[in-house]
Design a protein around this motif. Sequence first.
Motif, short mmCIF file in Angstrom:
data_model
loop_
_atom_site.label_atom_id
_atom_site.label_comp_id
_atom_site.label_asym_id
_atom_site.label_seq_id
_atom_site.Cartn_x
_atom_site.Cartn_y
_atom_site.Cartn_z
N ASP A 75 -47.40 62.49 17.45
CA ASP A 75 -47.41 61.22 16.73
C ASP A 75 -45.99 60.76 16.39
OD1 ASP A 75 -50.14 61.11 16.85
OD2 ASP A 75 -50.46 61.98 14.86
N ASN A 76 -45.15 61.71 15.96
CA ASN A 76 -43.76 61.37 15.66
C ASN A 76 -43.05 60.82 16.90
OD1 ASN A 76 -44.20 62.27 13.07
ND2 ASN A 76 -43.18 64.26 13.38
N GLN A 79 -44.15 57.29 17.65
CA GLN A 79 -43.61 56.31 16.72
C GLN A 79 -42.12 56.04 16.96
OE1 GLN A 79 -44.47 57.65 12.75
NE2 GLN A 79 -46.70 57.73 13.11
N GLU A 80 -41.35 57.09 17.31
CA GLU A 80 -39.90 56.97 17.39
C GLU A 80 -39.40 56.57 18.77
OE1 GLU A 80 -38.30 60.65 16.08
OE2 GLU A 80 -39.26 60.55 14.10
#
Length: 675
Positions: A75-76, A79-80
């Motif tokens: 997920d990180n 998002q990034e």
Amino acid sequence: MAAVSKTRSMIEGFVRDGSFKWLLKSRNPFHEEFEEMKASPSAENNWIYELSPVANILVRRCSKILKITAAQLQDNFNQEASDAIKDPSCYARNLLEYSCYKALSVSTQVTGYMEDRKFRRLTFDMMLAWELPDAASQPTDTMDIDEGASVGIEAFSRIAPAVPIIADVIVSDYIFEFLTASTGSRLQFSIFDKYLIGLERAVKKLKSQSESSLLSPQRSERGERILEIDGTVTTQPVLQHVGISTWPGRLTLTDHAMYFEALRVVSYDKPTVYELADDLKQIVKPELTGPWGTRLFDKAFLYKSVSLSEAVVMELPELKGHNRRDYWLAVIREVLYSHRFIRKFQITGVQREETLLKTIFGILRIQALKDMMTSATPLSFEAGLMFNACDQLPGGDRILETLATTQICKSGAGTTGSSLGFVFGKSSEVNIVGDVSVGELTPLEKAVKESRSTYKMVANAQAAVDGVKVQGIDTNLAVMKELLFPVTELGNRLVKLFYWEEPVKSLIFCLVFTYAIYRGWFSYVVGLVLVFIAVFIVITRWFSRGKEVDEFRVIAPPPMNTMEQLLAIQNAISQAEELIQDGNILLLKLRGLLLSIFPQASDRFVVALVIMAVFVAVVPMRYVILAVFLEEWTKYSPIRRPSTERWNRRVREWWYSIPAAPVVLEKVNEDKKKK
């Protein structure tokens, strides 16, 4: 629970189908982790469907280091990362890189991380997973995760530079080539592990030396770190030559200077400092030494700067070869070049410290590789050091410019290289670790890639050049004669035209060029010749497509024995000496004319110069060129030949009548002090 059961049943299905048989060949950490994943109640969070089995296990390891789940790590990333990095065609590999870089940035904060075999194995397994990142990847016999597994250069160059002490993008290719010289360009864990253990030993040696009291008064102000010491063993002395004096002693290199301490009976003298950090126009190069000033042994290097009255020579004797000298020469130049880089791009603060750390890391890597060097795998010290490599690579200046821009653009945020206890700057961007970036090449990597591509072409061209070199003066002259045959043939034809041996052809040539010069077409004639050469090359290439290049054949001259070759060399030297003498006489006579040492000859010379000056000033340049051409080209024509011969005779008589300016040779007696 339904999702968990589905995930567990999928993993069990992989086992039944044989997809994980390669993991179950022997009991290893991968097997244990797979069993743990299968038994975990959070199986859904431990499995990413886009990744291969190996990549899944590696991402799970990274998530443990980061103290989050694999799903949270994914997920990180989502998002990034930018849309380009999340493209389905490269999603799996970029997610893996992201996980590896994040985990490595945390793992390297632990003191003595390279002592931990788990860290060394983790770094290597990251490379293995990089080669099989996505779910479609199927392990082959050469990718079994056991002690025989190996990785290629691309995986090494993407993972290793994330830990700056292991490699940097400029020299990572060479480090890989050295480590895999005996394993067919595939890196095995046993070799990689040995390299990292050697690195850890080099780090400990650096720390112990730098924390000692060696040279402390000279080092304290700048906080210098001792990189290398030599000359402490009596069987391997370091000899300093200054003038005709020679002293054994201890040679020490720091990240700012070089120190030499002369050995006395039971102690060392006060160290002499040879600065590398300041701009003193230093020169460090190989040097020959020998008894009574002879130049016999290629085992020394010379240090020269504007702060010294005379150059200093450091000799590092060894029984065979000159590897010891070459190593010292390379590491000294690395420190010198790094400070030149700092001054040139005005790097200060944390970025300056980072540059020095890059230099230190490079020398530590060379020390680790040097311990692994054998006669079968020689080590090129220059190729393994960043600034030395940039000095040799084509476009190395562009690499350094890119490096400087990257350094300056980095934020002041810093991390700690805990194994060294030094601050090491890091970019604030989350997808950049060291000099590598998730999913794309950094500007520095692009510059290095372009330079190495050019270097391969240069190396291939140089190999071709080395392949056509022949031995012997007579053989080289024969080759040169054949190569210059078209030029000499053209020259001979022009000489015949110049001396009017074929009057009709000479007259036609003269009329054509006279008309071209008169109409101002001379530049067009030159351009036409160049175009003709270009067209010839294109036509030749067109008709030779797909054909092998014809070898240039030369009839070898009769072989010469050693005495005949020596006589040929002596004859060549004598001819060269005569040419130099004639040149000196010409210059001395011109000096006499210019300084009016011989007034009568100088008067005629002055009159001739004035007439020529007036002619050039008054007459348009086109007519000057035309007059010169006609004068030179027609002077051996049947009509003008008798007068030309008389004129040439008068000029020679006048020239021979001019004595040369006097010359006095003085011998300088230099009194050199003996210590």
